[in-house]
Design a protein around this motif. Sequence first.
Motif, PDB file in Angstrom:
ATOM      1  N   MET A   1       0.815  -1.221   0.000  1.00 34.61           N
ATOM      2  CA  MET A   1       0.000   0.000   0.000  1.00 34.61           C
ATOM      3  C   MET A   1       0.848   1.270   0.000  1.00 34.61           C
ATOM      4  O   MET A   1       0.353   2.349  -0.330  1.00 34.61           O
ATOM      5  CB  MET A   1      -0.940   0.013   1.208  1.00 34.61           C
ATOM      6  CG  MET A   1      -2.129  -0.930   1.094  1.00 34.61           C
ATOM      7  SD  MET A   1      -3.119  -0.614  -0.382  1.00 34.61           S
ATOM      8  CE  MET A   1      -3.667   1.058  -0.079  1.00 34.61           C
TER       9      MET A   1
ATOM     10  N   MET B   1       3.170   1.898  -2.036  1.00 33.05           N
ATOM     11  CA  MET B   1       3.434   2.287  -3.433  1.00 33.05           C
ATOM     12  C   MET B   1       2.452   3.358  -3.910  1.00 33.05           C
ATOM     13  O   MET B   1       2.875   4.432  -4.343  1.00 33.05           O
ATOM     14  CB  MET B   1       3.410   1.050  -4.337  1.00 33.05           C
ATOM     15  CG  MET B   1       4.530   0.071  -4.058  1.00 33.05           C
ATOM     16  SD  MET B   1       4.288  -1.529  -4.866  1.00 33.05           S
ATOM     17  CE  MET B   1       4.205  -1.057  -6.586  1.00 33.05           C
ATOM     18  N   PRO B   2       1.125   3.129  -3.832  1.00 34.95           N
ATOM     19  CA  PRO B   2       0.206   4.201  -4.248  1.00 34.95           C
ATOM     20  C   PRO B   2       0.252   5.422  -3.338  1.00 34.95           C
ATOM     21  O   PRO B   2       0.079   6.550  -3.806  1.00 34.95           O
ATOM     22  CB  PRO B   2      -1.177   3.526  -4.202  1.00 34.95           C
ATOM     23  CG  PRO B   2      -1.020   2.346  -3.302  1.00 34.95           C
ATOM     24  CD  PRO B   2       0.385   1.890  -3.498  1.00 34.95           C
ATOM     25  N   ARG B   3       0.514   5.215  -2.040  1.00 38.27           N
ATOM     26  CA  ARG B   3       0.545   6.351  -1.110  1.00 38.27           C
ATOM     27  C   ARG B   3       1.700   7.298  -1.444  1.00 38.27           C
ATOM     28  O   ARG B   3       1.533   8.525  -1.455  1.00 38.27           O
ATOM     29  CB  ARG B   3       0.655   5.853   0.330  1.00 38.27           C
ATOM     30  CG  ARG B   3      -0.576   5.088   0.802  1.00 38.27           C
ATOM     31  CD  ARG B   3      -0.464   4.668   2.261  1.00 38.27           C
ATOM     32  NE  ARG B   3      -0.662   5.813   3.150  1.00 38.27           N
ATOM     33  CZ  ARG B   3       0.250   6.257   3.997  1.00 38.27           C
ATOM     34  NH1 ARG B   3       1.420   5.668   4.091  1.00 38.27           N
ATOM     35  NH2 ARG B   3       0.001   7.289   4.766  1.00 38.27           N
ATOM     36  N   THR B   4       2.885   6.731  -1.707  1.00 41.92           N
ATOM     37  CA  THR B   4       4.027   7.589  -2.051  1.00 41.92           C
ATOM     38  C   THR B   4       3.826   8.226  -3.431  1.00 41.92           C
ATOM     39  O   THR B   4       4.288   9.340  -3.677  1.00 41.92           O
ATOM     40  CB  THR B   4       5.340   6.785  -2.033  1.00 41.92           C
ATOM     41  OG1 THR B   4       5.211   5.608  -2.842  1.00 41.92           O
ATOM     42  CG2 THR B   4       5.700   6.375  -0.608  1.00 41.92           C
ATOM     43  N   THR B   5       3.123   7.515  -4.317  1.00 38.75           N
ATOM     44  CA  THR B   5       2.835   8.069  -5.643  1.00 38.75           C
ATOM     45  C   THR B   5       1.958   9.308  -5.531  1.00 38.75           C
ATOM     46  O   THR B   5       2.163  10.308  -6.233  1.00 38.75           O
ATOM     47  CB  THR B   5       2.138   7.009  -6.529  1.00 38.75           C
ATOM     48  OG1 THR B   5       3.005   5.881  -6.668  1.00 38.75           O
ATOM     49  CG2 THR B   5       1.826   7.569  -7.906  1.00 38.75           C
ATOM     50  N   VAL B   6       0.975   9.272  -4.633  1.00 40.20           N
ATOM     51  CA  VAL B   6       0.124  10.437  -4.387  1.00 40.20           C
ATOM     52  C   VAL B   6       0.967  11.604  -3.865  1.00 40.20           C
ATOM     53  O   VAL B   6       0.764  12.764  -4.265  1.00 40.20           O
ATOM     54  CB  VAL B   6      -1.003  10.092  -3.382  1.00 40.20           C
ATOM     55  CG1 VAL B   6      -1.734  11.352  -2.930  1.00 40.20           C
ATOM     56  CG2 VAL B   6      -1.986   9.115  -4.008  1.00 40.20           C
TER      57      VAL B   6
ATOM     58  N   GLU C   1       2.681  13.328  -6.664  1.00 44.77           N
ATOM     59  CA  GLU C   1       1.743  14.186  -7.395  1.00 44.77           C
ATOM     60  C   GLU C   1       1.502  15.499  -6.658  1.00 44.77           C
ATOM     61  O   GLU C   1       1.357  16.563  -7.276  1.00 44.77           O
ATOM     62  CB  GLU C   1       0.419  13.447  -7.620  1.00 44.77           C
ATOM     63  CG  GLU C   1       0.515  12.302  -8.619  1.00 44.77           C
ATOM     64  CD  GLU C   1       1.046  12.765  -9.970  1.00 44.77           C
ATOM     65  OE1 GLU C   1       0.556  13.795 -10.482  1.00 44.77           O
ATOM     66  OE2 GLU C   1       1.972  12.114 -10.484  1.00 44.77           O
TER      67      GLU C   1
ATOM     68  N   SER D   1       7.160   2.710  -8.189  1.00 44.11           N
ATOM     69  CA  SER D   1       6.465   3.853  -7.583  1.00 44.11           C
ATOM     70  C   SER D   1       7.359   5.081  -7.589  1.00 44.11           C
ATOM     71  O   SER D   1       7.769   5.544  -8.652  1.00 44.11           O
ATOM     72  CB  SER D   1       5.980   3.491  -6.173  1.00 44.11           C
ATOM     73  OG  SER D   1       7.037   3.001  -5.372  1.00 44.11           O
ATOM     74  N   TYR D   2       7.719   5.598  -6.418  1.00 45.59           N
ATOM     75  CA  TYR D   2       8.376   6.906  -6.332  1.00 45.59           C
ATOM     76  C   TYR D   2       9.742   6.979  -6.992  1.00 45.59           C
ATOM     77  O   TYR D   2      10.197   8.048  -7.380  1.00 45.59           O
ATOM     78  CB  TYR D   2       8.476   7.346  -4.871  1.00 45.59           C
ATOM     79  CG  TYR D   2       9.248   6.397  -3.973  1.00 45.59           C
ATOM     80  CD1 TYR D   2      10.624   6.490  -3.823  1.00 45.59           C
ATOM     81  CD2 TYR D   2       8.572   5.408  -3.254  1.00 45.59           C
ATOM     82  CE1 TYR D   2      11.313   5.629  -3.004  1.00 45.59           C
ATOM     83  CE2 TYR D   2       9.255   4.544  -2.435  1.00 45.59           C
ATOM     84  CZ  TYR D   2      10.632   4.653  -2.314  1.00 45.59           C
ATOM     85  OH  TYR D   2      11.321   3.782  -1.504  1.00 45.59           O
TER      86      TYR D   2
END
Length: 298
Positions: free
Chosen positions: A177, A179-184, A187, A211-212
């Motif tokens: 989880m 991966m998407p959190r750091t991607t946000v 952004e 990810s990041y």
Amino acid sequence: MNWITNYVRPKINSMFGRREMPENLWVKDPASGEMVFHKDLEKNQYVVPNSGYHMRMPAKARLESFFDDGAYELLENPKVVIDPLKFRDEKRYIDRLKDYRSKLGVDDDILNARGTIEGLPIIATVQDFAFMGGSLGMAAGEAIIKAFETAIQEKRPLVLFVASGGARMQEGTLSLMQMPRTTVAVEMMKDAKLPYIVVLTNPTTGGVTASYAMLGDVHIAEPGAMIGFAGPRVIEQTIREKLPEGFQSAEYLLKHGMVDMVVSRLELKSTIAKLLRLMMKLPAPEHHAGKHHGNKAA
């Protein structure tokens, strides 16, 4: 009959028997096999002087060499639940964490710091491979998000040094989880129109690469760094083909457009400072780019 054991042994014992040599006094260069004095290696930012081979660099040593005059302020990382799955393999996960924390003197594999490079205020994040292979777990994810939030709040660029084997299996889906959190968080940085530079070090693999690590404005790789999602053996077994020579190396990725540049560790600071000035439309420094300006961490 062993003549060393039977005839020379007392003499050797008398000369060397009571002398204790530190284990890390000399370091072997993986590229040439040359033995390098560890003090020389440290002075050269863990780059072997003769071959140019980039050894893994401790996180705090990297921060000290990167910031002006070695001055920086560590940011406090957010607290997270420890061992939420009560995971155990050969030993309990919580015991593994205690061992690493005791050995390295840090809570997890991410260090965030504020300081300046050539007078430019920045936030720098370093992922330490020595702590459980730089694996991405909840603590690392929270710390990376904290770095982005701090950079946005203080209107500073973020430079992130990546070194990871991927997601931390002891935390299961909770690690994935991140991966998407750091991607946000990336952004959010882009929405704030602040530069985000990624430095890919050896190795950068797994979920971190997905990810990041691959979402920066500029991607710089250190020479010889292995960068990829899955390992070469797994890929070969999957596609049943032999991979090209040097596949997943920094130089191979540069040739095929996956990274923007490959830069020696010794030139990283000046290169990143130059990039940040261009990205932020700032004037060139009055002094020589390679000099320190005596700026202390904010």
